[in-house]
Design an enzyme around this catalytic site. Structure first.
Site, mmCIF file in Angstrom:
data_model
loop_
_atom_site.group_PDB
_atom_site.id
_atom_site.type_symbol
_atom_site.label_atom_id
_atom_site.label_comp_id
_atom_site.label_asym_id
_atom_site.label_seq_id
_atom_site.Cartn_x
_atom_site.Cartn_y
_atom_site.Cartn_z
ATOM 1 N N CYS A 47 -19.825 67.988 -32.964
ATOM 2 C CA CYS A 47 -20.224 67.233 -31.773
ATOM 3 C C CYS A 47 -20.248 65.764 -32.169
ATOM 4 C CB CYS A 47 -21.573 67.713 -31.246
ATOM 5 S SG CYS A 47 -22.914 67.545 -32.429
ATOM 6 N N HIS A 103 -26.582 59.243 -26.512
ATOM 7 C CA HIS A 103 -26.263 60.678 -26.412
ATOM 8 C C HIS A 103 -26.888 61.218 -25.126
ATOM 9 C CE1 HIS A 103 -25.875 64.922 -27.445
ATOM 10 N NE2 HIS A 103 -25.137 64.572 -28.499
#
Length: 652
Positions: free
Chosen positions: A25, A575
C-alpha cells in the site's frame, strides 16, 4: 535507501520459501506467509530501513514508508519471482481457508457505529461526573459543594441539563452513525432517532388506536438496540426504493416511504421486541456483576488485554452505553467495564516502563518510553504489540497486575459514570466518592505489573537482555567501522543535507472535519508514530486540498494516499481512510499526478465517504510528517472542528 538491499533483507528475514504472496500500500509491504513463526523478527527489528512490523488479518506487514515502499516492492518481486497482486487479491489469499466469522463481523459493525459518537458520550459523561462532584456529600465534608455554595445552584442545574442531553437523545446520534455504516442517508437516520425520542411521545401507558390495534407511544430515549435495528431497516428500504422508483419521483418518495414504513414498524414491532432484548442484556450484565463480584472483576481484569488482542473489545462501547444509560435513569450501577479497561491499560504501560529499565537498546528505550506513556493515557496498542508481546513475559505480568487491581476495584464497588480516557486520567469519569479508591487501584495495577516484570526480567529473563546488549554492541562496532571507512562519503551526505535543509513552516488542514489525535487512530502504523508525527482529521467533506506549496512526490494509483514535499523541505503523507487501499480506487478520484507542482489549496483528490462506509472502513484521514527526524518539534495546533486551510501542524 538501497531498495534492492532492503528487499533482500526482508526476503531473507521472512524466508523466500515461506512467502505465498506480496502486495503493498502507500506505506508498507503486505505479505502472506506460510508460517509466521519462521520470521527472523530480530533481523527486521534491527534493520534501520524497516520502521516496524505487525500481523493483522492473516497478513504480515512490514512498514517501509511512503515513496520508498513501491520501489522495495518492485525489488522484492524481482528477487522472489512472485506475481504482482493487488491488496484486494492479497486479502482474499490471506483469508482463503478461513470461515466467515459472524461474531467478529458483528463486533466490527458495532465498532464502526459507536466509535464515532464516543466523543459526544465522553462530553456528556464527564459533565455528569462534574455534576456528581458538585452534589456528592462527604467528599469535602458533611455537605456537598452545592450546599456549601448555594450561588452555584444555577450552573449546577445547567450542567445537569447538558450532561443528560447526549444520553437522552442517544438514538439520534446512533441513527446518524448507523445510517452512515449501513449506507443509508445520514439525515434520514437522524430523523428516525428524532421520531423515537420526540417529547410528544406519552410513554408506554399511552396508545394510538390504529384500526382497533393499540400501539404504545413508547419514548426510546437512552436506548441503543431499537434504533440500530430501525436504521438497518431504513437502509434496506431506502436502497430498495432507489432501485425500483423512477428517477422523476425517487427524490420525493424514497425518503417519504422509507421513513413512514420504518417509523410504523418501529413502534409496532421493532421497538417493543428490541426493548425487551435491550433490557435483558443490561439485566444479564448487571446480574453477572452482582453475582460474581470481585472474583468476576478479577478474572475480567486478567483477561482484558487478551480480549484487546482479538479485537472483541471494540464491541464494548455498545454495552457501556447501555450501562451508562441505565445509570442516568437511576436503575443501574454504572460502567464497570471502564474500570477493568483502565486497570489493564495501566498494567500494560507499567510493564512497558519496566522494560525501559531492563533493556540496553536505545531503540527499545525510545519505543518503551512513548508506548508506556500512551498506555497510561488509554492507548495500549504500541505497548502491547511493539514491546510486551515481543518479550512475552511483560504481557503476562501485566495480566496479573490488571487482575489484582480489578478485583480490588470490584471489592470496593468502583464504577464509572461516564466514558473517558481509560487510564490514569480516568478518575474524571469516576463517581466522585470513589475517586480515591480508583486512584489506589490504578497504583496497585502499576506497582504489581512493574514489579513482576522488572524482577522476572532481572532473574529468569536476564539472558534475553544480555544477548540484546551484546547484539547492540556488535552493531555499534560495525557501524563505527563503517563510519570510519566511509567518512568522506558520510561527510558529503551531511553537507548535502545541511544545504538542502528544512525550514520552519505551518502545515494547514487539507480537508474540513474533526481533529483526531494520531495516537487514537485505529491503525498501529500511524497511531504508534512509526511513520512520523502528525495528526488526523475525521472528514466532513469530500475534497482533499494541498496543505503546502510544493511537489507531489507520490500519487498512489488507488487515489487514497498522496506524498508531498513542500518548498521548505517538509515531506507530508496524506492517507485518506484506514485500509482504504483495499477499495482498489473505488470511491476515489485523483486530481494530481506524480511530480506535479501544487500550491496550498489546490485540489489533490475527492472521495466518497459513503462508499468507504459501505466497504466497512473508516474515512479518518492521517496527515503525517514522514521526515519528522529533521525537525526539533512537530506540534499539532488545531483542536475540534476545522475547515480546510486552517493551521494544523507547526514544524520547527
Amino acid at each position: 535507501m538501497d531498495y534492492g538491499k532492503v528487499a533482500s533483507d526482508v526476503v531473507k528475514a521472512v524466508g523466500k520459501d515461506n512467502l505465498i504472496a506480496a502486495a503493498h500500500c502507500a506505506t508498507r509491504l503486505r505479505l502472506v506467509l506460510k508460517d509466521d513463526t519462521k520470521v527472523d523478527q530480530a533481523a527486521l527489528d534491527n534493520n534501520p530501513d524497516v520502521k516496524g512490523t505487525f500481523k493483522i488479518d492473516g497478513q504480515y506487514q512490514v512498514i517501509i514508508g511512503a515513496g520508498d515502499v513501491n520501489f522495495v516492492y518492485d525489488e522484492l518481486i524481482k528477487e522472489t519471482g512472485l506475481s504482482e497482486v493487488s491488496t484486494d487479491d492479497l486479502k482474499q489469499i490471506a483469508s482463503s481457508g478461513k470461515k466467515f466469522n459472524p461474531i467478529m463481523a458483528l463486533i466490527k459493525l458495532l465498532s464502526d457505529i459507536f466509535v464515532p459518537i464516543i466523543p459526544a458520550l465522553v462530553a456528556g459523561g464527564l459533565l455528569m461526573a462534574l455534576r456528581n462532584f458538585l452534589t456528592a456529600e462527604g467528599l469535602f465534608g458533611p455537605k456537598s459543594i452545592e450546599e456549601m455554595f448555594p450561588a452555584i445552584d444555577g450552573i449546577s442545574a445547567m450542567i445537569q441539563l447538558m450532561s443528560a442531553a447526549p444520553f437522552m437523545f442517544l438514538p439520534i446520534l446512533v441513527g446518524i452513525s448507523a445510517a452512515k455504516r449501513f449506507g443509508a442517508n445520514q439525515f434520514l437516520g437522524a430523523a428516525i432517532g428524532m421520531i423515537m425520542t420526540t417529547p410528544d411521545l406519552g410513554g408506554a401507558s399511552e396508545f394510538w388506536n390504529i384500526f382497533g390495534y393499540h400501539v404504545a407511544q413508547t419514548n426510546y430515549a437512552y436506548q441503543v438496540i431499537p434504533v440500530l435495528v430501525a436504521v438497518w431497516l431504513l437502509s434496506v428500504l431506502e436502497k430498495f426504493f432507489h432501485k425500483k422508483l423512477p428517477s422523476s419521483v425517487d427524490f420525493t418518495f424514497t425518503p417519504l416511504l422509507s421513513v413512514m414504513i420504518t417509523g410504523f414498524l418501529t413502534f409496532t414491532v421493532i421497538g417493543p421486541v428490541m426493548m425487551v432484548v435491550s433490557n435483558a442484556i443490561t439485566d444479564i450484565i448487571v446480574w453477572l456483576y452482582n453475582t460474581t463480584g470481585f472474583i468476576g472483576m478479577g478474572i475480567f481484569g486478567g483477561a482484558y488485554s487478551l480480549i484487546v488482542m482479538t479485537g472483541l473489545h471494540q464491541s464494548f462501547p455498545a454495552i457501556e452505553t447501555q450501562l451508562l444509560s441505565a445509570w442516568t435513569k437511576g436503575v443501574g450501577y454504572g460502567d464497570f467495564i471502564f474500570i477493568v479497561a483502565s486497570m489493564a491499560n495501566v498494567a500494560q504501560g507499567a510493564a512497558t516502563f519496566a522494560i525501559w529499565f531492563l533493556t540496553k537498546s536505545s531503540k527499545t528505550k525510545s519505543l518503551t518510553s512513548s508506548a508506556g506513556v500512551s498506555a497510561l493515557l488509554g492507548i495500549t496498542e504500541p505497548a502491547l504489540f511493539g514491546v510486551n508481546l515481543k518479550y512475552r513475559f511483560p504481557f503476562f505480568c501485566a495480566l496479573i497486575g490488571s487482575g489484582v487491581a480489578a478485583a480490588v476495584a470490584g471489592l470496593v464497588k468502583v464504577v464509572a459514570v461516564s466514558l473517558g480516557s481509560a487510564g490514569f486520567l480516568g478518575f474524571l469519569s469516576i463517581n466522585a466518592s470513589s475517586i480515591p479508591f480508583y486512584v489506589v487501584c490504578e497504583l496497585i495495577s502499576f506497582a504489581v505489573a512493574f514489579a513482576l516484570t522488572y524482577f522476572y526480567g532481572k532473574t529468569k529473563a536476564a539472558g534475553v537482555f544480555a544477548a540484546e546488549a551484546a547484539d547492540a554492541a556488535k552493531a555499534q562496532v560495525e557501524s563505527d567501522e563503517h563510519a570510519v571507512k566511509d567518512g568522506k562519503e558520510v561527510a558529503k551526505e551531511v553537507s548535502a543535507l545541511s544545504q538542502a535543509g528544512v525550514s520552519e513552516e505551518t502545515v494547514v488542514s487539507p480537508l474540513a472535519g474533526q481533529v483526531v489525535e494520531l495516537s487514537s487512530v485505529n491503525d498501529p502504523v500511524f497511531s504508534s508514530g512509526a511513520m512520523g508525527k502528525g495528526i488526523a482529521v475525521k472528514p466532513e467533506g469530500n475534497t482533499v486540498y494541498s496543505p503546502v506549496d510544493g511537489t507531489v512526490q507520490l500519487a498512489f494509483e488507488t487515489g487514497h494516499a498522496y506524498g508531498l514535499k513542500s518548498d521548505n523541505g517538509a515531506e507530508i503523507l496524506i492517507h485518506i481512510g484506514i485500509d482504504t487501499v483495499s477499495m482498489a480506487g473505488k470511491g476515489f478520484e485523483q486530481k494530481v499526478t506524480t511530480n506535479q507542482k501544487v500550491k496550498k489549496g489546490d485540489v489533490l483528490a475527492t472521495f466518497d465517504s459513503s462508499a468507504i462506509a459501505q466497504a466497512g472502513l473508516d474515512d479518518t484521514t492521517m496527515i503525517i510528517v514522514t521526515n519528522t527526524a529533521n525537525y526539533s518539534e512537530v506540534t499539532p495546533v488545531a483542536q475540534g472542528k476545522v475547515s480546510e486551510g486552517v493551521a494544523l501542524l507547526e514544524l520547527e
